[in-house]
Design a protein around this motif. Structure first.
Motif, short mmCIF file in Angstrom:
data_model
loop_
_atom_site.label_atom_id
_atom_site.label_comp_id
_atom_site.label_asym_id
_atom_site.label_seq_id
_atom_site.Cartn_x
_atom_site.Cartn_y
_atom_site.Cartn_z
N LEU A 1 57.19 -74.58 -25.96
CA LEU A 1 58.30 -75.48 -25.47
C LEU A 1 58.77 -74.59 -23.87
O LEU A 1 58.47 -75.04 -22.61
N ALA A 2 58.15 -72.78 -24.18
CA ALA A 2 58.74 -71.99 -23.35
C ALA A 2 57.44 -72.53 -21.81
O ALA A 2 57.37 -72.30 -21.00
N VAL A 3 56.25 -73.24 -22.55
CA VAL A 3 55.30 -73.06 -21.81
C VAL A 3 55.88 -74.18 -20.94
O VAL A 3 55.53 -74.10 -19.93
N LEU A 4 56.12 -75.67 -21.31
CA LEU A 4 56.37 -76.68 -20.48
C LEU A 4 57.57 -76.20 -19.47
O LEU A 4 58.19 -76.75 -17.91
N GLY B 1 54.05 -67.01 -13.37
CA GLY B 1 53.09 -67.18 -13.91
C GLY B 1 51.53 -66.29 -14.76
O GLY B 1 50.88 -66.97 -16.01
N ILE B 2 52.14 -65.36 -14.48
CA ILE B 2 51.61 -64.22 -16.24
C ILE B 2 52.02 -64.60 -16.98
O ILE B 2 51.45 -64.84 -18.38
N THR B 3 53.43 -64.49 -16.96
CA THR B 3 54.14 -65.94 -17.86
C THR B 3 53.56 -66.41 -18.40
O THR B 3 53.34 -66.57 -19.80
N PHE B 4 53.23 -67.39 -18.43
CA PHE B 4 52.66 -68.40 -18.12
C PHE B 4 51.61 -68.66 -18.62
O PHE B 4 51.31 -69.17 -20.04
N VAL B 5 50.30 -68.22 -18.47
CA VAL B 5 49.23 -68.22 -19.06
C VAL B 5 49.17 -67.36 -20.64
O VAL B 5 48.28 -67.77 -20.99
N MET C 1 57.32 -73.35 -12.27
CA MET C 1 56.70 -72.71 -11.68
C MET C 1 56.50 -74.39 -9.88
O MET C 1 55.98 -73.74 -9.37
N ILE C 2 56.28 -75.35 -10.11
CA ILE C 2 56.77 -76.30 -9.86
C ILE C 2 57.89 -75.83 -8.27
O ILE C 2 57.35 -76.29 -7.27
N ALA C 3 58.59 -75.59 -8.61
CA ALA C 3 59.85 -74.90 -8.52
C ALA C 3 59.69 -74.21 -7.58
O ALA C 3 60.33 -73.94 -6.26
N LEU C 4 59.20 -73.23 -7.76
CA LEU C 4 58.68 -72.00 -7.41
C LEU C 4 57.42 -71.93 -6.08
O LEU C 4 57.65 -71.37 -5.49
N LEU D 1 51.81 -67.26 -22.28
CA LEU D 1 52.30 -68.31 -23.33
C LEU D 1 51.40 -69.38 -23.43
O LEU D 1 51.59 -69.66 -24.29
N ARG D 2 50.91 -69.59 -22.31
CA ARG D 2 49.98 -71.16 -22.82
C ARG D 2 48.79 -70.73 -23.60
O ARG D 2 48.24 -71.60 -24.40
N SER D 3 48.10 -69.08 -23.39
CA SER D 3 46.72 -68.96 -24.49
C SER D 3 47.83 -68.86 -26.00
O SER D 3 47.09 -69.33 -27.08
N LEU D 4 48.65 -67.91 -26.27
CA LEU D 4 49.73 -68.13 -27.77
C LEU D 4 49.66 -69.52 -28.44
O LEU D 4 49.44 -69.52 -29.66
N ASN D 5 50.21 -69.94 -27.21
CA ASN D 5 50.13 -71.82 -27.83
C ASN D 5 48.68 -72.32 -28.45
O ASN D 5 48.77 -72.63 -29.53
N TYR D 6 47.54 -71.73 -27.14
CA TYR D 6 46.01 -72.16 -28.30
C TYR D 6 45.63 -71.69 -29.26
O TYR D 6 45.43 -72.22 -30.04
N VAL D 7 46.33 -70.23 -29.03
CA VAL D 7 45.35 -69.66 -30.98
C VAL D 7 46.39 -70.23 -32.08
O VAL D 7 45.67 -70.17 -32.50
N THR D 8 47.71 -70.45 -31.61
CA THR D 8 48.70 -70.59 -32.77
C THR D 8 48.41 -72.08 -33.53
O THR D 8 48.95 -72.26 -34.54
#
Ligand code: HEM
Length: 120
Positions: A71-74, A102-106, A80-83, A108-115
């Motif tokens: 959810l945090a990734v979404l 952007g760094i936070t996103f990367v 990011m679009i707004a910024l 979180l998206r990596s954690l999403n992938y691994v989990t």
């Protein structure tokens, strides 16, 4: 199949990051494509596997963690679009924040992938 789709989204994000300085328009297109794909993936998983019901009915901290990260990734995509939009119009005051989120996103998206491999 879903893991393959998720891997392809990571390639979209990687390509979008790589091209960000050379061509910001393509940076935007690739990131919006990644967002649309991730959104469709989440909706597909919910409608075919009733993911939310599973998360709520189980007491597995990892599933909760995975759902929260997803959810945090979404949320990060929308932020990011707004910024990013002001920068495309030539106003760069959002740059530092765009970079930080952007760094936070990367991460979180990596954690999403691994989990995602650990909860299936
Ligand atoms: C999750 C998606 C995104 C990530 C991870 C991301 C990440 C980044 C990063 C790390 C930078 C470099 C910042 C710097 O050099 O200080 C950047 C630059 C930029 N981003 Fe994004 N971004 C994303 C989405 C977007 C979107 C959707 C837009 C447009 C609506 C956008 C527009 C821009 C622009 C215009 C720049 C500046 C390029 C330049 O002139 O150097 N970004 N982005």
């Amino acid at each position: 199949m879903l893991h393959l789709a998720s891997t392809l989204v990571l390639f979209l994000v990687a390509a979008g990051l790589w091209i960000r300085k050379k061509n910001p328009q393509w940076h935007q297109r690739l990131m919006v494509a990644a967002f649309s794909s991730d959104l469709l993936l989440v909706l597909y998983i919910e409608f075919t596997r009733h993911a939310v019901e599973k998360v709520v009915s189980r007491v597995r901290p990892l599933i909760w963690f995975h759902a929260a990260v997803s959810l945090a990734v979404l949320g990060c995509y929308v932020t990011m679009i707004a910024l990013g939009r002001p920068m495309l119009a030539g106003r760069y005051e959002t740059r530092a924040l765009h970079r930080a989120v952007g760094i936070t996103f990367v991460v979180l998206r990596s954690l999403n992938y691994v989990t995602s491999y650990m909860v299936t």
